[in-house]
Design a protein around this motif. Sequence first.
Motif, mmCIF file in Angstrom:
data_model
loop_
_atom_site.group_PDB
_atom_site.id
_atom_site.type_symbol
_atom_site.label_atom_id
_atom_site.label_comp_id
_atom_site.label_asym_id
_atom_site.label_seq_id
_atom_site.Cartn_x
_atom_site.Cartn_y
_atom_site.Cartn_z
ATOM 1 N N LYS A 10 0.849 -1.193 0.000
ATOM 2 C CA LYS A 10 0.000 0.000 0.000
ATOM 3 C C LYS A 10 0.883 1.241 0.000
ATOM 4 O O LYS A 10 1.906 1.286 0.668
ATOM 5 N N LEU A 11 0.478 2.260 -0.730
ATOM 6 C CA LEU A 11 1.270 3.480 -0.794
ATOM 7 C C LEU A 11 0.898 4.437 0.317
ATOM 8 O O LEU A 11 -0.266 4.600 0.647
ATOM 9 N N VAL A 12 1.913 5.051 0.883
ATOM 10 C CA VAL A 12 1.725 6.033 1.945
ATOM 11 C C VAL A 12 2.196 7.377 1.410
ATOM 12 O O VAL A 12 3.380 7.554 1.155
ATOM 13 N N PRO A 13 1.278 8.327 1.198
ATOM 14 C CA PRO A 13 1.676 9.595 0.589
ATOM 15 C C PRO A 13 2.272 10.581 1.585
ATOM 16 O O PRO A 13 1.911 10.589 2.758
ATOM 17 N N PHE A 14 3.197 11.361 1.117
ATOM 18 C CA PHE A 14 3.613 12.555 1.835
ATOM 19 C C PHE A 14 3.999 13.590 0.793
ATOM 20 O O PHE A 14 4.424 13.255 -0.302
ATOM 21 N N THR A 15 3.788 14.827 1.127
ATOM 22 C CA THR A 15 4.052 15.924 0.205
ATOM 23 C C THR A 15 5.418 16.507 0.491
ATOM 24 O O THR A 15 5.748 16.784 1.634
ATOM 25 N N VAL A 16 6.189 16.689 -0.547
ATOM 26 C CA VAL A 16 7.520 17.270 -0.429
ATOM 27 C C VAL A 16 7.464 18.664 -1.029
ATOM 28 O O VAL A 16 7.168 18.820 -2.208
ATOM 29 N N GLY A 65 19.490 10.485 -7.456
ATOM 30 C CA GLY A 65 20.273 11.527 -6.808
ATOM 31 C C GLY A 65 19.454 12.571 -6.070
ATOM 32 O O GLY A 65 20.013 13.460 -5.445
ATOM 33 N N SER A 66 18.131 12.468 -6.146
ATOM 34 C CA SER A 66 17.287 13.467 -5.489
ATOM 35 C C SER A 66 16.923 13.080 -4.057
ATOM 36 O O SER A 66 16.385 13.901 -3.317
ATOM 37 N N TYR A 67 17.218 11.858 -3.661
ATOM 38 C CA TYR A 67 16.867 11.380 -2.322
ATOM 39 C C TYR A 67 17.834 10.277 -1.929
ATOM 40 O O TYR A 67 18.577 9.745 -2.761
ATOM 41 N N GLN A 68 17.815 9.932 -0.648
ATOM 42 C CA GLN A 68 18.600 8.805 -0.163
ATOM 43 C C GLN A 68 17.926 8.198 1.053
ATOM 44 O O GLN A 68 17.248 8.892 1.816
ATOM 45 N N LEU A 69 18.093 6.899 1.217
ATOM 46 C CA LEU A 69 17.663 6.227 2.439
ATOM 47 C C LEU A 69 18.765 6.421 3.462
ATOM 48 O O LEU A 69 19.940 6.216 3.157
ATOM 49 N N LEU A 70 18.422 6.819 4.667
ATOM 50 C CA LEU A 70 19.442 7.028 5.697
ATOM 51 C C LEU A 70 19.727 5.747 6.471
ATOM 52 O O LEU A 70 20.695 5.686 7.220
ATOM 53 N N ALA A 71 18.895 4.737 6.284
ATOM 54 C CA ALA A 71 19.111 3.396 6.835
ATOM 55 C C ALA A 71 18.389 2.441 5.904
ATOM 56 O O ALA A 71 17.486 2.841 5.172
ATOM 57 N N ASN A 72 18.782 1.174 5.928
ATOM 58 C CA ASN A 72 18.100 0.245 5.032
ATOM 59 C C ASN A 72 17.403 -0.908 5.749
ATOM 60 O O ASN A 72 16.879 -1.805 5.097
ATOM 61 N N THR A 73 17.402 -0.891 7.076
ATOM 62 C CA THR A 73 16.651 -1.898 7.817
ATOM 63 C C THR A 73 15.915 -1.251 8.980
ATOM 64 O O THR A 73 16.321 -0.209 9.486
ATOM 65 N N ALA A 74 14.839 -1.909 9.369
ATOM 66 C CA ALA A 74 14.073 -1.501 10.546
ATOM 67 C C ALA A 74 13.494 -2.775 11.147
ATOM 68 O O ALA A 74 13.372 -3.795 10.470
ATOM 69 N N THR A 75 13.122 -2.710 12.413
ATOM 70 C CA THR A 75 12.593 -3.880 13.094
ATOM 71 C C THR A 75 11.161 -3.661 13.527
ATOM 72 O O THR A 75 10.826 -2.619 14.090
ATOM 73 N N ILE A 76 10.320 -4.656 13.229
ATOM 74 C CA ILE A 76 8.978 -4.715 13.805
ATOM 75 C C ILE A 76 9.140 -5.556 15.066
ATOM 76 O O ILE A 76 9.470 -6.741 14.988
ATOM 77 N N LYS A 77 8.986 -4.935 16.213
ATOM 78 C CA LYS A 77 9.192 -5.622 17.488
ATOM 79 C C LYS A 77 8.054 -6.597 17.769
ATOM 80 O O LYS A 77 6.905 -6.349 17.415
ATOM 81 N N GLU A 89 15.667 10.957 3.024
ATOM 82 C CA GLU A 89 16.044 12.365 2.908
ATOM 83 C C GLU A 89 15.910 12.805 1.462
ATOM 84 O O GLU A 89 16.508 12.207 0.562
ATOM 85 N N VAL A 90 15.087 13.812 1.241
ATOM 86 C CA VAL A 90 14.958 14.418 -0.082
ATOM 87 C C VAL A 90 16.042 15.480 -0.166
ATOM 88 O O VAL A 90 16.076 16.419 0.624
ATOM 89 N N LEU A 91 16.953 15.296 -1.109
ATOM 90 C CA LEU A 91 18.119 16.170 -1.228
ATOM 91 C C LEU A 91 17.858 17.376 -2.121
ATOM 92 O O LEU A 91 18.385 18.455 -1.883
ATOM 93 N N SER A 92 17.069 17.164 -3.166
ATOM 94 C CA SER A 92 16.832 18.233 -4.142
ATOM 95 C C SER A 92 15.505 17.994 -4.853
ATOM 96 O O SER A 92 15.134 16.847 -5.121
ATOM 97 N N LEU A 93 14.821 19.064 -5.189
ATOM 98 C CA LEU A 93 13.578 18.980 -5.960
ATOM 99 C C LEU A 93 13.791 19.364 -7.426
ATOM 100 O O LEU A 93 12.848 19.381 -8.210
#
Length: 113
Positions: A10-16, A65-77, A89-93
């Motif tokens: 499912k897509l989760v929207p956010f506005t940049v 080049g316009s964005y980067q993931l600052l981490a590539n894993t997360a945990t569902i506890k 992180e959105v680096l440039s629009l």
Amino acid sequence: MLITGTETGKLVPFTVENAPAQYAVTATATSKVSQDVIVSFAVDTNLVTAYNAEVSGKYFAAPAGSYQLLANTATIKAGTNVSAPVMVEVLSLNNFVTGRTYIPGNYKKRNRA
């Protein structure tokens, strides 16, 4: 910009509106997990075409080049169904086109911790 935000795709929207900017993205399981689950996030722009075909969508890969993931894993506890956030992180629009809906990433795999 839209980013995949659940285990089911499912897509989760956010506005940049400004850059640089950081946004939290989480993975959600369909029910509470009985043990820790490590979710890997990855950017795979090749999945955009397949996703568009699956949902009859008109999404675009976010510009390289316009964005980067600052981490590539997360945990569902254990006992929950939502992971800790991973920051995007959105680096440039500069290379985004107004009015387009972009998808920068998807889940890569799911592992039990």
